[in-house]
Design an enzyme around this catalytic site. Structure first.
Site, PDB file in Angstrom:
ATOM      1  N   THR A   1       0.730  -1.202  -0.085  1.00  0.00           N
ATOM      2  CA  THR A   1       0.092  -0.212  -0.090  1.00  0.00           C
ATOM      3  C   THR A   1       0.819   1.153  -0.016  1.00  0.00           C
ATOM      4  O   THR A   1       0.358   2.373  -0.538  1.00  0.00           O
ATOM      5  CB  THR A   1      -0.778   0.090   1.200  1.00  0.00           C
ATOM      6  OG1 THR A   1      -1.995  -1.270   0.992  1.00  0.00           O
ATOM      7  CG2 THR A   1      -1.714   1.388   1.481  1.00  0.00           C
TER       8      THR A   1
ATOM      9  N   ASP B   1       1.729  -6.751  -4.777  1.00  0.00           N
ATOM     10  CA  ASP B   1       0.700  -6.594  -3.568  1.00  0.00           C
ATOM     11  C   ASP B   1       1.215  -7.641  -2.520  1.00  0.00           C
ATOM     12  O   ASP B   1       1.246  -8.872  -3.202  1.00  0.00           O
ATOM     13  CB  ASP B   1      -0.780  -6.526  -3.824  1.00  0.00           C
ATOM     14  CG  ASP B   1      -1.785  -6.459  -2.780  1.00  0.00           C
ATOM     15  OD1 ASP B   1      -1.668  -7.226  -1.555  1.00  0.00           O
ATOM     16  OD2 ASP B   1      -2.673  -5.764  -2.773  1.00  0.00           O
TER      17      ASP B   1
ATOM     18  N   THR C   1       1.190  -4.728   4.184  1.00  0.00           N
ATOM     19  CA  THR C   1       1.121  -5.261   5.469  1.00  0.00           C
ATOM     20  C   THR C   1       0.454  -6.644   5.531  1.00  0.00           C
ATOM     21  O   THR C   1       0.624  -7.423   6.613  1.00  0.00           O
ATOM     22  CB  THR C   1       0.057  -4.170   6.300  1.00  0.00           C
ATOM     23  OG1 THR C   1      -1.076  -4.076   5.256  1.00  0.00           O
ATOM     24  CG2 THR C   1       0.838  -2.679   6.435  1.00  0.00           C
TER      25      THR C   1
ATOM     26  N   GLN D   1      -3.625 -21.630  18.557  1.00  0.00           N
ATOM     27  CA  GLN D   1      -4.375 -20.827  17.981  1.00  0.00           C
ATOM     28  C   GLN D   1      -4.472 -19.484  19.040  1.00  0.00           C
ATOM     29  O   GLN D   1      -5.001 -18.284  18.613  1.00  0.00           O
ATOM     30  CB  GLN D   1      -5.859 -21.363  17.841  1.00  0.00           C
ATOM     31  CG  GLN D   1      -5.982 -22.246  16.806  1.00  0.00           C
ATOM     32  CD  GLN D   1      -7.564 -22.677  16.576  1.00  0.00           C
ATOM     33  OE1 GLN D   1      -8.409 -22.150  17.400  1.00  0.00           O
ATOM     34  NE2 GLN D   1      -7.477 -23.971  15.942  1.00  0.00           N
TER      35      GLN D   1
HETATM   36  N1  ASP Z   1      -3.082  -5.576  -0.018  1.00  0.00           N
HETATM   37  C1  ASP Z   1      -1.823  -4.837   0.785  1.00  0.00           C
HETATM   38  C2  ASP Z   1      -0.369  -5.514   0.882  1.00  0.00           C
HETATM   39  O1  ASP Z   1      -0.252  -6.124   1.613  1.00  0.00           O
HETATM   40  C3  ASP Z   1      -2.084  -4.113   1.924  1.00  0.00           C
HETATM   41  C4  ASP Z   1      -1.018  -3.208   2.595  1.00  0.00           C
HETATM   42  O2  ASP Z   1      -0.068  -3.123   2.109  1.00  0.00           O
HETATM   43  O3  ASP Z   1      -1.397  -2.517   3.574  1.00  0.00           O
HETATM   44  O4  ASP Z   1       0.382  -5.411   0.081  1.00  0.00           O
END
Ligand code: ASP
Length: 338
Positions: A12, A56, A88, A271
Protein backbone atom coordinates in the site's frame (compact mmCIF):
# COMPACT_ATOMS: atom_id res chain seq x y z
CA UNK A 1 29.20 6.90 7.54
CA UNK A 2 25.70 5.42 7.96
CA UNK A 3 24.19 4.22 4.72
CA UNK A 4 20.81 2.54 4.38
CA UNK A 5 19.44 0.58 1.47
CA UNK A 6 15.68 1.06 1.02
CA UNK A 7 14.19 -1.86 -0.87
CA UNK A 8 10.73 -1.24 -2.27
CA UNK A 9 8.86 -4.51 -2.83
CA UNK A 10 5.30 -3.20 -3.26
CA UNK A 11 2.40 -2.82 -0.83
CA UNK A 12 0.00 0.00 0.00
CA UNK A 13 2.77 2.47 0.87
CA UNK A 14 3.65 2.96 -2.78
CA UNK A 15 0.27 2.23 -4.34
CA UNK A 16 -1.94 4.37 -6.54
CA UNK A 17 -5.60 4.08 -7.35
CA UNK A 18 -6.64 2.20 -10.50
CA UNK A 19 -9.99 1.18 -11.95
CA UNK A 20 -9.73 -2.16 -10.14
CA UNK A 21 -8.51 -0.76 -6.81
CA UNK A 22 -5.05 0.01 -5.40
CA UNK A 23 -2.06 -1.29 -7.41
CA UNK A 24 1.71 -0.94 -6.82
CA UNK A 25 3.27 2.08 -8.52
CA UNK A 26 6.78 1.87 -9.96
CA UNK A 27 7.41 5.58 -9.54
CA UNK A 28 7.85 5.69 -5.77
CA UNK A 29 11.56 6.59 -5.72
CA UNK A 30 11.16 10.19 -6.89
CA UNK A 31 8.11 10.77 -4.65
CA UNK A 32 10.15 9.58 -1.69
CA UNK A 33 13.06 11.80 -2.58
CA UNK A 34 10.81 14.89 -2.65
CA UNK A 35 9.21 13.87 0.63
CA UNK A 36 12.46 13.27 2.49
CA UNK A 37 14.19 16.33 1.07
CA UNK A 38 13.75 18.46 4.20
CA UNK A 39 14.81 15.75 6.62
CA UNK A 40 17.73 14.43 4.61
CA UNK A 41 20.48 15.96 6.82
CA UNK A 42 19.13 14.20 9.90
CA UNK A 43 18.63 10.76 8.35
CA UNK A 44 21.13 8.09 7.40
CA UNK A 45 22.28 8.53 3.83
CA UNK A 46 20.09 6.22 1.71
CA UNK A 47 19.85 4.53 -1.65
CA UNK A 48 16.56 3.40 -3.08
CA UNK A 49 16.07 0.18 -5.06
CA UNK A 50 12.92 -1.26 -6.53
CA UNK A 51 12.53 -5.01 -6.48
CA UNK A 52 10.70 -6.10 -9.62
CA UNK A 53 8.01 -7.24 -9.95
CA UNK A 54 6.33 -4.96 -7.41
CA UNK A 55 3.71 -6.94 -5.57
CA UNK A 56 0.68 -6.54 -3.42
CA UNK A 57 2.00 -8.67 -0.58
CA UNK A 58 -1.09 -10.90 -0.84
CA UNK A 59 0.58 -12.15 -4.05
CA UNK A 60 3.90 -12.99 -2.39
CA UNK A 61 5.19 -16.56 -2.48
CA UNK A 62 8.06 -18.11 -0.53
CA UNK A 63 10.19 -17.54 -3.66
CA UNK A 64 9.71 -13.80 -3.15
CA UNK A 65 11.17 -14.04 0.36
CA UNK A 66 14.23 -15.48 -1.31
CA UNK A 67 14.40 -12.57 -3.79
CA UNK A 68 14.32 -10.04 -0.94
CA UNK A 69 16.83 -11.93 1.24
CA UNK A 70 19.22 -12.31 -1.69
CA UNK A 71 19.00 -8.61 -2.51
CA UNK A 72 19.96 -7.79 1.09
CA UNK A 73 22.70 -10.45 1.10
CA UNK A 74 24.19 -9.17 -2.17
CA UNK A 75 24.33 -5.58 -0.84
CA UNK A 76 25.18 -6.47 2.74
CA UNK A 77 28.73 -5.17 2.92
CA UNK A 78 27.90 -1.83 1.26
CA UNK A 79 25.29 -0.62 3.74
CA UNK A 80 24.98 -0.18 7.50
CA UNK A 81 21.24 -0.84 7.58
CA UNK A 82 18.27 -1.94 5.48
CA UNK A 83 14.65 -0.84 5.18
CA UNK A 84 12.24 -3.13 3.31
CA UNK A 85 9.03 -1.44 2.13
CA UNK A 86 6.37 -4.12 2.01
CA UNK A 87 2.61 -4.64 2.04
CA UNK A 88 1.08 -5.24 5.43
CA UNK A 89 -0.93 -8.36 4.52
CA UNK A 90 1.99 -10.78 4.56
CA UNK A 91 4.60 -8.50 6.13
CA UNK A 92 4.97 -10.72 9.20
CA UNK A 93 5.60 -13.78 6.96
CA UNK A 94 8.35 -12.00 5.04
CA UNK A 95 9.89 -10.55 8.21
CA UNK A 96 9.95 -14.07 9.70
CA UNK A 97 11.44 -15.62 6.57
CA UNK A 98 14.12 -12.91 6.39
CA UNK A 99 15.08 -13.59 10.00
CA UNK A 100 15.79 -17.25 9.16
CA UNK A 101 17.67 -16.42 5.97
CA UNK A 102 19.75 -13.64 7.55
CA UNK A 103 20.84 -15.48 10.70
CA UNK A 104 23.59 -13.87 12.71
CA UNK A 105 22.78 -10.48 11.18
CA UNK A 106 24.92 -7.71 12.67
CA UNK A 107 23.03 -4.74 11.21
CA UNK A 108 19.41 -3.59 11.44
CA UNK A 109 16.83 -4.77 8.91
CA UNK A 110 13.53 -2.91 9.29
CA UNK A 111 10.46 -4.12 7.45
CA UNK A 112 7.73 -1.50 7.22
CA UNK A 113 4.86 -0.20 5.09
CA UNK A 114 1.66 1.70 5.63
CA UNK A 115 -2.10 1.34 5.79
CA UNK A 116 -2.71 4.44 3.62
CA UNK A 117 -0.65 5.12 0.45
CA UNK A 118 2.09 7.74 0.67
CA UNK A 119 0.35 9.86 -1.92
CA UNK A 120 -2.92 10.11 -0.02
CA UNK A 121 -4.03 12.47 2.71
CA UNK A 122 -3.48 11.27 6.30
CA UNK A 123 -1.01 8.65 5.11
CA UNK A 124 0.93 6.85 7.83
CA UNK A 125 3.71 6.14 5.30
CA UNK A 126 5.84 9.16 6.14
CA UNK A 127 6.00 8.47 9.88
CA UNK A 128 6.67 4.76 9.42
CA UNK A 129 9.34 5.36 6.82
CA UNK A 130 11.14 8.14 8.72
CA UNK A 131 11.20 6.11 11.93
CA UNK A 132 12.38 2.97 10.11
CA UNK A 133 15.13 5.00 8.43
CA UNK A 134 16.26 6.44 11.76
CA UNK A 135 16.25 2.99 13.37
CA UNK A 136 18.22 1.58 10.44
CA UNK A 137 21.09 3.76 11.70
CA UNK A 138 21.11 2.06 15.11
CA UNK A 139 24.20 0.14 16.19
CA UNK A 140 22.28 -1.85 18.81
CA UNK A 141 19.75 -3.51 16.51
CA UNK A 142 21.15 -6.68 14.97
CA UNK A 143 18.04 -8.46 13.81
CA UNK A 144 15.08 -8.36 11.44
CA UNK A 145 12.43 -6.07 12.92
CA UNK A 146 8.99 -5.01 11.89
CA UNK A 147 8.39 -1.31 12.51
CA UNK A 148 4.85 0.05 12.44
CA UNK A 149 3.01 2.93 14.08
CA UNK A 150 5.48 3.65 16.85
CA UNK A 151 6.23 -0.01 17.62
CA UNK A 152 9.51 -1.76 17.00
CA UNK A 153 8.77 -5.49 17.01
CA UNK A 154 10.84 -8.60 16.46
CA UNK A 155 9.97 -9.58 12.90
CA UNK A 156 9.37 -13.24 13.65
CA UNK A 157 7.11 -12.45 16.62
CA UNK A 158 4.85 -9.99 14.85
CA UNK A 159 1.26 -10.47 13.70
CA UNK A 160 -1.07 -8.15 11.82
CA UNK A 161 -3.93 -7.48 14.23
CA UNK A 162 -5.91 -4.78 12.46
CA UNK A 163 -7.07 -4.29 8.90
CA UNK A 164 -8.41 -0.81 9.65
CA UNK A 165 -6.30 0.83 12.34
CA UNK A 166 -3.01 2.55 11.64
CA UNK A 167 -1.71 0.65 14.66
CA UNK A 168 -1.86 -2.60 12.73
CA UNK A 169 0.77 -4.88 14.31
CA UNK A 170 1.44 -6.47 17.67
CA UNK A 171 3.81 -9.00 19.15
CA UNK A 172 1.61 -10.77 21.69
CA UNK A 173 4.16 -13.32 22.84
CA UNK A 174 7.29 -11.18 23.08
CA UNK A 175 7.90 -7.65 24.39
CA UNK A 176 8.25 -4.73 22.00
CA UNK A 177 11.88 -4.06 21.17
CA UNK A 178 11.29 -0.34 21.30
CA UNK A 179 8.90 2.53 20.94
CA UNK A 180 8.99 5.64 18.84
CA UNK A 181 7.03 8.48 20.43
CA UNK A 182 8.40 11.87 21.35
CA UNK A 183 11.58 9.96 22.13
CA UNK A 184 13.03 6.97 20.30
CA UNK A 185 13.53 4.23 22.89
CA UNK A 186 15.02 0.84 22.07
CA UNK A 187 15.13 -1.71 24.91
CA UNK A 188 18.60 -3.36 24.88
CA UNK A 189 17.39 -6.08 27.27
CA UNK A 190 15.12 -7.71 24.72
CA UNK A 191 17.19 -7.30 21.57
CA UNK A 192 18.82 -10.27 19.92
CA UNK A 193 22.52 -10.59 20.57
CA UNK A 194 23.97 -12.59 17.71
CA UNK A 195 27.42 -14.16 17.63
CA UNK A 196 30.22 -12.39 15.87
CA UNK A 197 29.68 -13.26 12.25
CA UNK A 198 26.62 -13.51 10.01
CA UNK A 199 25.67 -17.04 8.96
CA UNK A 200 23.29 -16.34 6.11
CA UNK A 201 21.28 -19.26 4.77
CA UNK A 202 19.60 -18.48 1.46
CA UNK A 203 17.89 -21.57 0.13
CA UNK A 204 15.59 -21.38 -2.88
CA UNK A 205 12.09 -22.38 -1.90
CA UNK A 206 10.19 -25.19 -3.53
CA UNK A 207 6.51 -24.69 -4.31
CA UNK A 208 3.92 -26.00 -1.92
CA UNK A 209 6.42 -27.47 0.51
CA UNK A 210 4.47 -26.61 3.63
CA UNK A 211 0.76 -26.47 4.45
CA UNK A 212 -0.94 -24.68 7.33
CA UNK A 213 -4.18 -25.95 8.83
CA UNK A 214 -6.34 -24.57 11.61
CA UNK A 215 -8.32 -27.00 13.78
CA UNK A 216 -12.02 -26.29 14.26
CA UNK A 217 -14.77 -28.14 16.13
CA UNK A 218 -16.10 -30.65 13.62
CA UNK A 219 -12.90 -31.01 11.58
CA UNK A 220 -13.08 -34.40 9.93
CA UNK A 221 -10.24 -36.88 9.45
CA UNK A 222 -11.29 -36.84 5.80
CA UNK A 223 -10.48 -33.13 5.56
CA UNK A 224 -7.04 -33.81 7.04
CA UNK A 225 -6.52 -36.75 4.69
CA UNK A 226 -7.22 -34.47 1.70
CA UNK A 227 -4.53 -32.05 2.86
CA UNK A 228 -2.07 -34.90 3.30
CA UNK A 229 -2.96 -36.27 -0.12
CA UNK A 230 -1.53 -33.05 -1.50
CA UNK A 231 1.79 -34.34 -0.07
CA UNK A 232 3.28 -31.36 1.71
CA UNK A 233 6.69 -31.97 3.23
CA UNK A 234 5.70 -30.08 6.35
CA UNK A 235 2.41 -29.30 8.05
CA UNK A 236 1.83 -26.56 10.63
CA UNK A 237 -1.25 -27.34 12.73
CA UNK A 238 -2.92 -24.50 14.63
CA UNK A 239 -4.14 -26.48 17.63
CA UNK A 240 -6.26 -25.37 20.56
CA UNK A 241 -4.78 -23.87 23.73
CA UNK A 242 -1.63 -25.62 24.89
CA UNK A 243 -1.57 -27.93 21.89
CA UNK A 244 -4.81 -29.90 21.97
CA UNK A 245 -6.68 -31.60 19.14
CA UNK A 246 -9.81 -33.79 18.86
CA UNK A 247 -7.83 -36.91 19.60
CA UNK A 248 -10.66 -39.16 20.85
CA UNK A 249 -11.38 -39.65 17.17
CA UNK A 250 -8.97 -42.47 16.32
CA UNK A 251 -9.30 -41.78 12.59
CA UNK A 252 -7.95 -38.29 13.18
CA UNK A 253 -4.79 -39.40 14.99
CA UNK A 254 -4.42 -42.22 12.44
CA UNK A 255 -4.09 -39.56 9.71
CA UNK A 256 -1.33 -37.85 11.68
CA UNK A 257 0.46 -41.17 12.20
CA UNK A 258 0.18 -41.81 8.49
CA UNK A 259 1.67 -38.39 7.83
CA UNK A 260 4.59 -39.10 10.17
CA UNK A 261 5.19 -42.46 8.45
CA UNK A 262 5.22 -40.67 5.09
CA UNK A 263 7.96 -38.37 6.42
CA UNK A 264 5.72 -35.28 6.67
CA UNK A 265 6.90 -33.13 9.55
CA UNK A 266 3.90 -31.95 11.57
CA UNK A 267 4.35 -29.08 14.01
CA UNK A 268 1.75 -27.92 16.54
CA UNK A 269 1.35 -24.24 17.33
CA UNK A 270 -1.49 -22.63 19.25
CA UNK A 271 -4.51 -20.67 18.05
CA UNK A 272 -3.99 -18.57 21.20
CA UNK A 273 -1.76 -15.57 20.70
CA UNK A 274 -0.14 -15.79 24.12
CA UNK A 275 1.79 -18.53 25.95
CA UNK A 276 2.96 -21.75 24.46
CA UNK A 277 2.27 -25.27 23.32
CA UNK A 278 3.01 -28.00 25.86
CA UNK A 279 2.04 -31.30 24.29
CA UNK A 280 2.49 -33.23 27.53
CA UNK A 281 -0.11 -31.26 29.50
CA UNK A 282 -3.44 -32.83 28.43
CA UNK A 283 -4.28 -36.27 27.08
CA UNK A 284 -5.56 -34.54 23.92
CA UNK A 285 -2.09 -33.08 23.46
CA UNK A 286 0.01 -36.10 24.37
CA UNK A 287 -1.92 -38.12 21.77
CA UNK A 288 -0.54 -35.69 19.20
CA UNK A 289 2.93 -36.26 20.56
CA UNK A 290 2.50 -40.03 20.18
CA UNK A 291 1.34 -39.49 16.60
CA UNK A 292 4.70 -37.90 15.82
CA UNK A 293 3.70 -34.23 16.01
CA UNK A 294 6.41 -31.89 17.35
CA UNK A 295 5.83 -28.79 19.44
CA UNK A 296 6.22 -25.34 17.91
CA UNK A 297 6.40 -23.88 21.45
CA UNK A 298 5.35 -20.22 21.48
CA UNK A 299 5.99 -19.51 17.79
CA UNK A 300 3.32 -17.68 15.84
CA UNK A 301 1.85 -19.90 13.13
CA UNK A 302 3.35 -17.36 10.71
CA UNK A 303 6.89 -17.76 12.02
CA UNK A 304 6.45 -21.53 12.23
CA UNK A 305 5.29 -21.69 8.61
CA UNK A 306 8.28 -19.61 7.46
CA UNK A 307 10.69 -21.63 9.61
CA UNK A 308 9.46 -24.99 8.33
CA UNK A 309 9.73 -23.72 4.75
CA UNK A 310 13.26 -22.56 5.51
CA UNK A 311 14.43 -25.77 7.21
CA UNK A 312 13.00 -27.95 4.44
CA UNK A 313 14.53 -25.76 1.74
CA UNK A 314 17.88 -26.05 3.55
CA UNK A 315 17.53 -29.83 3.11
CA UNK A 316 18.08 -30.75 6.73
CA UNK A 317 17.10 -34.31 7.57
CA UNK A 318 13.75 -34.96 9.28
CA UNK A 319 15.54 -35.70 12.56
CA UNK A 320 17.48 -32.44 12.35
CA UNK A 321 14.35 -30.45 11.51
CA UNK A 322 12.51 -31.87 14.52
CA UNK A 323 15.30 -30.60 16.78
CA UNK A 324 15.66 -27.24 15.00
CA UNK A 325 11.90 -26.53 15.14
CA UNK A 326 12.18 -26.38 18.94
CA UNK A 327 15.47 -24.47 18.94
CA UNK A 328 15.49 -20.69 18.89
CA UNK A 329 17.45 -19.79 15.74
CA UNK A 330 16.83 -16.05 15.88
CA UNK A 331 14.55 -15.35 18.82
CA UNK A 332 11.40 -16.82 17.27
CA UNK A 333 10.58 -19.18 20.17
CA UNK A 334 11.20 -19.72 23.86
CA UNK A 335 12.21 -23.15 25.16
CA UNK A 336 9.62 -24.70 27.48
CA UNK A 337 10.10 -24.30 31.23
CA UNK A 338 8.24 -26.78 33.42
N1 ASP B 1 -2.84 -5.59 0.19
C1 ASP B 1 -1.80 -4.71 0.67
C2 ASP B 1 -0.51 -5.50 0.73
O1 ASP B 1 -0.31 -6.25 1.62
C3 ASP B 1 -2.12 -4.16 1.98
C4 ASP B 1 -1.08 -3.24 2.57
O2 ASP B 1 0.00 -3.04 2.07
O3 ASP B 1 -1.39 -2.66 3.62
O4 ASP B 1 0.31 -5.36 -0.13
Amino acid sequence: MKKTLILYTGGTLGMRRSASGYVPDADLGSALQRLLEDAVDRLPHYHFQTLEPLLDSADMQPQDWYRIATQIGDNYSQYTGFVVLHGTDTMAYTASALSFALQGLDKPVLVTGSQIPLREMRSDAYNNLIAALLLSGSEDIKEVCLYFSGKLLRGNRAVKVSAGSLDAFASPNYPSLGEVGIQVNVDPNVLLNPGDSPQFQMPEFADGGVALVKLFPGISPFFLSKILEYQPRGLVIETYGTGNAPTNNAAFTAQLEKAAEAGIICVAVSQCLENQVDLGKYATGSALLRSGVVSGLDMTSIACYAKLNHLLAMRYSAAEIKVLVGTSLCGECTPLHH
